[in-house]
Design a protein around this motif. Sequence first.
Motif, mmCIF file in Angstrom:
data_model
loop_
_atom_site.group_PDB
_atom_site.id
_atom_site.type_symbol
_atom_site.label_atom_id
_atom_site.label_comp_id
_atom_site.label_asym_id
_atom_site.label_seq_id
_atom_site.Cartn_x
_atom_site.Cartn_y
_atom_site.Cartn_z
ATOM 1 N N GLN A 10 0.744 -1.133 -0.052
ATOM 2 C CA GLN A 10 0.055 0.012 0.008
ATOM 3 C C GLN A 10 0.941 1.086 0.048
ATOM 4 O O GLN A 10 2.071 1.145 0.376
ATOM 5 C CB GLN A 10 -0.890 -0.003 1.182
ATOM 6 C CG GLN A 10 -2.028 -1.014 1.151
ATOM 7 C CD GLN A 10 -2.888 -0.741 0.161
ATOM 8 O OE1 GLN A 10 -2.812 -1.137 -1.025
ATOM 9 N NE2 GLN A 10 -3.885 0.155 0.283
ATOM 10 N N ILE A 23 -17.757 6.678 4.213
ATOM 11 C CA ILE A 23 -16.967 7.045 3.066
ATOM 12 C C ILE A 23 -17.555 6.848 1.727
ATOM 13 O O ILE A 23 -18.967 6.468 1.881
ATOM 14 C CB ILE A 23 -16.029 5.802 3.020
ATOM 15 C CG1 ILE A 23 -16.536 4.300 2.888
ATOM 16 C CG2 ILE A 23 -15.029 5.596 4.369
ATOM 17 C CD1 ILE A 23 -15.620 3.094 2.885
ATOM 18 N N LEU A 44 -13.147 -2.205 2.296
ATOM 19 C CA LEU A 44 -13.844 -1.028 2.170
ATOM 20 C C LEU A 44 -15.436 -1.377 2.075
ATOM 21 O O LEU A 44 -16.184 -0.428 2.738
ATOM 22 C CB LEU A 44 -13.349 -0.217 0.818
ATOM 23 C CG LEU A 44 -12.108 0.190 0.965
ATOM 24 C CD1 LEU A 44 -11.549 0.791 -0.450
ATOM 25 C CD2 LEU A 44 -11.886 1.339 2.024
ATOM 26 N N PRO A 94 -5.836 5.971 9.308
ATOM 27 C CA PRO A 94 -4.847 5.800 8.694
ATOM 28 C C PRO A 94 -3.516 6.114 9.418
ATOM 29 O O PRO A 94 -2.310 5.604 9.051
ATOM 30 C CB PRO A 94 -4.854 6.728 7.535
ATOM 31 C CG PRO A 94 -6.023 7.637 7.934
ATOM 32 C CD PRO A 94 -6.901 6.564 8.848
ATOM 33 N N ASP A 98 -5.004 5.457 3.207
ATOM 34 C CA ASP A 98 -6.404 5.019 3.052
ATOM 35 C C ASP A 98 -6.866 4.434 4.448
ATOM 36 O O ASP A 98 -8.009 4.079 4.487
ATOM 37 C CB ASP A 98 -6.626 4.241 1.762
ATOM 38 C CG ASP A 98 -5.942 2.944 1.748
ATOM 39 O OD1 ASP A 98 -5.196 2.381 2.633
ATOM 40 O OD2 ASP A 98 -6.010 2.368 0.731
#
Length: 561
Positions: free
Chosen positions: A10, A250, A361, A387, A394
């Motif tokens: 990531q 989100i 997510l 985060p 993210d």
Amino acid sequence: MKLTRRSFVQTISAVPVFSIPAWASGREIAADVAIIGGGTGGCAAALAACRAGLRVVMTEETLWIGGQLTAQAVPPDEHPWIEWFGCTAAYRAFRNGVRQYYRTHYPLLPPHAENPRLNPGGGAVSPITHEPRVALAVLHSMLQRYLSSGRLALFTRAVPLRADTEGATVRAVEFRDDSGAARIVRAPYFIDATETGELLPLTRTEFVTGAESRAQTGELHAPEQPQPANHQAFTVCFALGYDPDADHTIDRPEEYSFWRDYVPEMRPPWPGRLLAWTMSDPITLQPRRMFFDPTLQAKEPGLNLWLYRRIINKAIYEPGFCSTDVTLVNWPQNDYWLGNLYGVAPEEAARHLRRARQLSLSLVYWMQTEAPRPDGGAGWKGLHLRPDITGTADGLAMYPYIRESRRIQAEFTVLEHHVGTEARMQATGRPREEVAAEPFPDSVGVGSYRIDLHPSSGGDNYIDVSCLPFQIPLGALIPKRVENLLPASKNLGVTHITNGCYRLHPVEWNIGESAGALAAHCVRRGLRPRQVRNTEKLLREFQDLLLSQGVEIAWPRLRPL
């Protein structure tokens, strides 16, 4: 754009700078031991080799060393006796270091600061659930003396590219460093501490993947036919806080509709949708109802998932220090089993990683908007990703949590009837209260965990069966043919089944530490690992060396898990 293994990693929010010693600053590096992979086992291997006085190179694909403990963001899974027995002295020093870090740097209330069994997060899964950045700080503190003295050269965001071999010997490994430049490390010994056994195909070391057949292993829970592409699920973990007075919803994830409605096709069947509070019980495979409540007000029976892997418990700190508890989400609901991360083309691996990120997510969005609440409502808008805890932009972990790796074809392979309770009872004819795991005369460590296999890419539901406290045989650390490569993670000589109990934090640490000690011992004595294992005098000398360094190699009499 050509996809590479770096796509596993990531985007990170900060880049620390390490000083590379002069002996390792050129394009070609000569070391005593080269450790490729800086995860839990890699760190333990580096500690062992450095304390023996060797010059060590360690590379790590992510920004953070520590693997499961840090970049994958998974608090330790440990056995019930971990506070007293069943790990190496170095792993115990790590655990003590975590607790001391909190006492030194956090405003703990007196009862918690004085508690010798401090569990910082108060999570149910472990007596020491804690933040990944704390694990990172403690690991760096343990390695710092070797970094400062120039004995250890550490390269982060470094990916192995190719290897040079001659017959049964690995001569060199080429890796790409953080700048994108290629470097070559040469060493008498190489240790594969990568999460998926990346050095095995590069060095042409014989290995297996997926599930072996019952005809191959004789294992009670093995399938009838070999299934090399049948791997345990991997998971993109994340940390969540909760603010009841704010809306942190989100953006709707691209694949949310798919994951909201997804019903796993499993053998035996999964009880409905994946995004639900009812899931398969790992042991009985019957529907198991859990619940989720970040307010801690619900009085429902069963496990509150908010507490399962909680890593911040604001109640143990001075008022005002923490605004929220934080939980680490590594649940059945974000296990990904629709494809594999290795043994496939890079493009396919990248696609599955992207979909696993979408699953995680989607789980966040579902919990924020649609998940059933104990009070009859739906969703918690105040849930928010952290985060700052995962070190990413993210809030998802830097690296997927890997449960199963390529595994060496070893001099000795641990099978279910060596360690599984039911299989061992059948093999020995002894009742449960009298049965013990197979004793290995070449033991180089101990571990204990249930044989716990998560749902797999081949469509298998959980395999979760009782296991006996076991030993780690030296033969499982020695490839059948290659002379100077050792495993230091989940890539040792186990099967798809026994990987289920050899894959957790203290066992991986022990595997890595013993591999590092073995490499150092062989360098200093001019030996080969199979000589050490197959010569009684040399084996006893090595085991005595491990014992002197705090590596336990035998269990007292204990009940099975």
